[in-house]
Design a protein around this motif. Structure first.
Motif, PDB file in Angstrom:
ATOM      1  N   GLN A 230      13.097  12.386 -68.028  1.00  0.00           N
ATOM      2  CA  GLN A 230      13.071  11.579 -66.614  1.00  0.00           C
ATOM      3  C   GLN A 230      13.338  12.453 -65.421  1.00  0.00           C
ATOM      4  N   MET A 231      12.595  12.417 -64.535  1.00  0.00           N
ATOM      5  CA  MET A 231      12.519  13.109 -63.145  1.00  0.00           C
ATOM      6  C   MET A 231      13.361  12.315 -62.111  1.00  0.00           C
ATOM      7  N   LEU A 232      14.446  12.399 -61.566  1.00  0.00           N
ATOM      8  CA  LEU A 232      15.246  11.939 -60.805  1.00  0.00           C
ATOM      9  C   LEU A 232      14.749  12.085 -59.203  1.00  0.00           C
ATOM     10  N   MET A 233      14.151  11.222 -58.555  1.00  0.00           N
ATOM     11  CA  MET A 233      13.842  11.489 -57.097  1.00  0.00           C
ATOM     12  C   MET A 233      14.959  10.771 -56.251  1.00  0.00           C
ATOM     13  N   ILE A 234      16.050  11.667 -56.205  1.00  0.00           N
ATOM     14  CA  ILE A 234      17.269  11.112 -55.557  1.00  0.00           C
ATOM     15  C   ILE A 234      17.145  11.270 -53.987  1.00  0.00           C
ATOM     16  N   GLN A 235      17.048  10.254 -53.251  1.00  0.00           N
ATOM     17  CA  GLN A 235      17.261  10.365 -51.825  1.00  0.00           C
ATOM     18  C   GLN A 235      18.379   9.843 -51.320  1.00  0.00           C
ATOM     19  N   ASN A 236      18.918  10.702 -50.134  1.00  0.00           N
ATOM     20  CA  ASN A 236      20.162   9.936 -49.486  1.00  0.00           C
ATOM     21  C   ASN A 236      19.642   9.213 -48.243  1.00  0.00           C
ATOM     22  N   ALA A 237      20.696   8.880 -47.342  1.00  0.00           N
ATOM     23  CA  ALA A 237      20.474   7.707 -46.395  1.00  0.00           C
ATOM     24  C   ALA A 237      19.577   8.476 -45.254  1.00  0.00           C
ATOM     25  N   GLN A 238      19.616   9.996 -45.382  1.00  0.00           N
ATOM     26  CA  GLN A 238      18.858  10.715 -44.240  1.00  0.00           C
ATOM     27  C   GLN A 238      17.383  10.997 -44.734  1.00  0.00           C
ATOM     28  N   GLN A 239      16.983  10.479 -45.753  1.00  0.00           N
ATOM     29  CA  GLN A 239      15.845  10.653 -46.342  1.00  0.00           C
ATOM     30  C   GLN A 239      15.777  11.960 -46.892  1.00  0.00           C
ATOM     31  N   GLU A 240      16.784  12.573 -47.173  1.00  0.00           N
ATOM     32  CA  GLU A 240      16.521  13.849 -47.664  1.00  0.00           C
ATOM     33  C   GLU A 240      16.367  13.727 -49.356  1.00  0.00           C
ATOM     34  N   ILE A 241      15.913  14.622 -50.026  1.00  0.00           N
ATOM     35  CA  ILE A 241      15.529  14.828 -51.390  1.00  0.00           C
ATOM     36  C   ILE A 241      16.167  15.737 -52.035  1.00  0.00           C
ATOM     37  N   LEU A 242      16.916  15.497 -53.260  1.00  0.00           N
ATOM     38  CA  LEU A 242      17.831  16.572 -53.889  1.00  0.00           C
ATOM     39  C   LEU A 242      17.023  17.064 -55.191  1.00  0.00           C
ATOM     40  N   LEU A 243      16.921  18.513 -54.795  1.00  0.00           N
ATOM     41  CA  LEU A 243      16.180  19.525 -55.783  1.00  0.00           C
ATOM     42  C   LEU A 243      17.089  20.461 -56.372  1.00  0.00           C
ATOM     43  N   GLN A 244      16.688  20.794 -57.619  1.00  0.00           N
ATOM     44  CA  GLN A 244      17.545  21.883 -58.441  1.00  0.00           C
ATOM     45  C   GLN A 244      16.732  22.935 -58.543  1.00  0.00           C
ATOM     46  N   ARG A 245      17.424  24.130 -58.435  1.00  0.00           N
ATOM     47  CA  ARG A 245      16.579  25.463 -58.736  1.00  0.00           C
ATOM     48  C   ARG A 245      16.828  25.773 -60.267  1.00  0.00           C
ATOM     49  N   ARG A 246      15.483  26.228 -60.735  1.00  0.00           N
ATOM     50  CA  ARG A 246      15.413  26.624 -62.172  1.00  0.00           C
ATOM     51  C   ARG A 246      16.085  27.985 -62.542  1.00  0.00           C
ATOM     52  N   PRO A 247      16.555  28.290 -63.598  1.00  0.00           N
ATOM     53  CA  PRO A 247      16.840  29.705 -63.990  1.00  0.00           C
ATOM     54  C   PRO A 247      15.733  30.623 -63.678  1.00  0.00           C
ATOM     55  N   LEU A 248      15.932  31.948 -63.418  1.00  0.00           N
ATOM     56  CA  LEU A 248      14.881  32.751 -63.128  1.00  0.00           C
ATOM     57  C   LEU A 248      13.872  33.148 -64.239  1.00  0.00           C
ATOM     58  N   LYS A 249      14.557  32.871 -65.651  1.00  0.00           N
ATOM     59  CA  LYS A 249      13.825  33.037 -66.726  1.00  0.00           C
ATOM     60  C   LYS A 249      13.185  31.764 -67.615  1.00  0.00           C
ATOM     61  N   GLY A 250      12.225  31.601 -67.979  1.00  0.00           N
ATOM     62  CA  GLY A 250      11.863  30.424 -68.682  1.00  0.00           C
ATOM     63  C   GLY A 250      10.923  29.603 -67.975  1.00  0.00           C
ATOM     64  N   LEU A 251      10.563  28.318 -68.232  1.00  0.00           N
ATOM     65  CA  LEU A 251       9.855  27.692 -67.720  1.00  0.00           C
ATOM     66  C   LEU A 251      10.047  27.275 -66.374  1.00  0.00           C
ATOM     67  N   TRP A 252       9.074  27.314 -65.290  1.00  0.00           N
ATOM     68  CA  TRP A 252       9.252  27.047 -64.070  1.00  0.00           C
ATOM     69  C   TRP A 252      10.219  28.037 -63.364  1.00  0.00           C
ATOM     70  N   GLY A 253      10.331  29.233 -64.085  1.00  0.00           N
ATOM     71  CA  GLY A 253      11.686  29.966 -63.648  1.00  0.00           C
ATOM     72  C   GLY A 253      11.482  30.467 -62.070  1.00  0.00           C
ATOM     73  N   GLY A 254      12.590  29.945 -61.167  1.00  0.00           N
ATOM     74  CA  GLY A 254      12.819  30.228 -59.900  1.00  0.00           C
ATOM     75  C   GLY A 254      12.218  29.068 -59.187  1.00  0.00           C
ATOM     76  N   LEU A 255      11.719  28.199 -59.522  1.00  0.00           N
ATOM     77  CA  LEU A 255      10.975  27.003 -58.930  1.00  0.00           C
ATOM     78  C   LEU A 255      12.293  26.024 -58.743  1.00  0.00           C
ATOM     79  N   TRP A 256      11.964  24.924 -57.723  1.00  0.00           N
ATOM     80  CA  TRP A 256      12.660  24.016 -57.678  1.00  0.00           C
ATOM     81  C   TRP A 256      11.985  22.629 -58.148  1.00  0.00           C
ATOM     82  N   ILE A 257      12.884  21.707 -58.776  1.00  0.00           N
ATOM     83  CA  ILE A 257      12.485  20.661 -59.423  1.00  0.00           C
ATOM     84  C   ILE A 257      13.427  19.423 -59.188  1.00  0.00           C
ATOM     85  N   PHE A 258      12.903  18.392 -59.323  1.00  0.00           N
ATOM     86  CA  PHE A 258      13.782  17.070 -59.330  1.00  0.00           C
ATOM     87  C   PHE A 258      14.730  17.351 -60.629  1.00  0.00           C
TER      88      PHE A 258
END
Length: 346
Positions: A230-258
């Motif tokens: 499941q991908m959690l598209m979490i949004q606060n009252a300011q309409q901002e979205i919460l993203l998490q940075r992936r570890p540099l190694k492995g799948l999507w390394g260094g990218l930000w995802i939900f």
DNA sequence: CAGCCGTGGAT
DNA sequence: TATCCAAGGCT
């Protein structure tokens, strides 16, 4: 005259009339630009690469600007292109060339191969295309052309390298190298090769026997496992979205995802936040395909009542209009959906 | 050395 | 729709 000489002579003559001479990385054909293009073109089609190359070169016109950039910006420009280790290695290699090679692009095979992300074939391509050195490449195009022309059944890597080296001319290697890739990309294609327009049709053994499309012999692929998340598209009252940075190694390394979770959303929230969910909406599940597995993604949009705190490593709130980091493709897709979803006013 | 690493085009 | 796979390299 041996057959090898005919091969390169045929190819060079064909190239003069039919070769691709207006690709963006050919003008000017500097080592830096050839390098960037060769990395982008690994396992990626020319049509896909062109807009990425244009944006990348515009942002980083030389190796110094690339070396001084933030990795997030490099990954942002790489978003959607895939194989993100290429971008990380590109960034690191730029810094090494600036710091250890005084900013001058190496022109020796050994030096190039020792750099991150540059293997035997890419090193040969850089030396041949940018420096006109008599060096050999062995990419997918060359493998396909040679395995057909000389009927190589159990495409042994070493055997193909030897053949490719024998065929590489001493002179005009830049043109020859571009030519053999052009031939593979435009004439000797995987399906429906245009043999009647091919300069090698008289010496191509597969064509003589009418078995062009039998080569190269396809590798047997294993069934892809299916994973779920499941991908959690979490949004606060300011309409901002919460993203998490992936570890540099492995799948999507260094990218930000939900943030992803396998357990129930309520359980996940118990672990990571004390805030309460104001609103929850479950989007329809969709399948994202990787090279080696499927990922069935169930997106869940969660609205928080206020500016919330999360106990989540490497996470950060982003304004949806200004995300200057690398994003995984499904995240881009979902952000677009979320934007149109909110424009409708649901 | 075989598995890992992305995504979208083409059929 | 499912499948293949494209200018490969790293571990």
């Amino acid at each position: 005259m041996n057959i090898e000489n005919n091969f390169s002579a045929n190819l060079l003559a064909w190239f003069e009339k039919h070769g691709r001479k207006d690709l963006p990385w050919q003008h000017p054909r500097t080592a830096y630009r050839v390098w960037i293009s060769e990395i982008m073109l690994q396992q990626t089609q020319v049509v896909t690469v062109i807009p990425y190359f244009e944006r990348f070169i515009k942002t980083f016109p030389n190796i110094e600007t690339l070396a001084n950039a933030h990795l997030d910006q490099v990954l942002q420009l790489w978003t959607g292109l895939g194989y993100y280790a290429r971008a990380r290695n590109l960034h690191q290699t730029a810094q090494i060339i600036v710091n250890e090679f005084n900013g001058i692009f190496p022109d020796k095979l050994e030096e190039l191969i020792n750099l991150k992300g540059i293997g035997k074939s890419t090193a040969g391509a850089i030396l041949a295309l940018a420096f006109n050195q008599s060096q050999t490449i062995l990419d997918g195009n060359v493998k396909r052309v040679l395995s057909r022309c000389y009927i190589i059944e159990n495409s042994n890597e070493n055997e193909l390298w030897e053949l490719a080296k024998q065929l590489t001319p001493i002179q005009r290697t830049a043109e020859y190298t571009q030519a053999i890739m052009d031939l593979g990309a435009t004439i000797c294609t995987r399906t429906k090769p245009r043999c009647l327009e091919c300069p090698q049709q008289l010496i191509c053994q597969a064509h003589q026997q009418g078995v062009e499309t039998c080569f190269p012999i396809p590798k047997q692929r294993k069934a892809l496992p299916i994973k779920q998340t499941q991908m959690l598209m979490i949004q606060n009252a300011q309409q901002e979205i919460l993203l998490q940075r992936r570890p540099l190694k492995g799948l999507w390394g260094g990218l930000w995802i939900f943030p992803m979770c396998e357990e129930s959303v309520e359980e996940w929230f118990k672990e990571h936040s004390e805030e309460k969910i104001a609103k929850k909406y479950i989007f329809p599940m969709f399948r994202h395909t990787f090279t080696h597995f499927y990922l069935d993604i169930t997106p869940i949009h969660i609205l928080m009542a206020k500016k919330s705190q999360f106990d989540l490593p490497n996470s950060q709130w982003f304004s949806t209009e200004k995300i200057e980091v690398g994003l995984a493709a499904p995240v881009v897709k979902l952000l677009q959906q979320l934007t149109s979803f909110q424009l409708i006013g649901a």
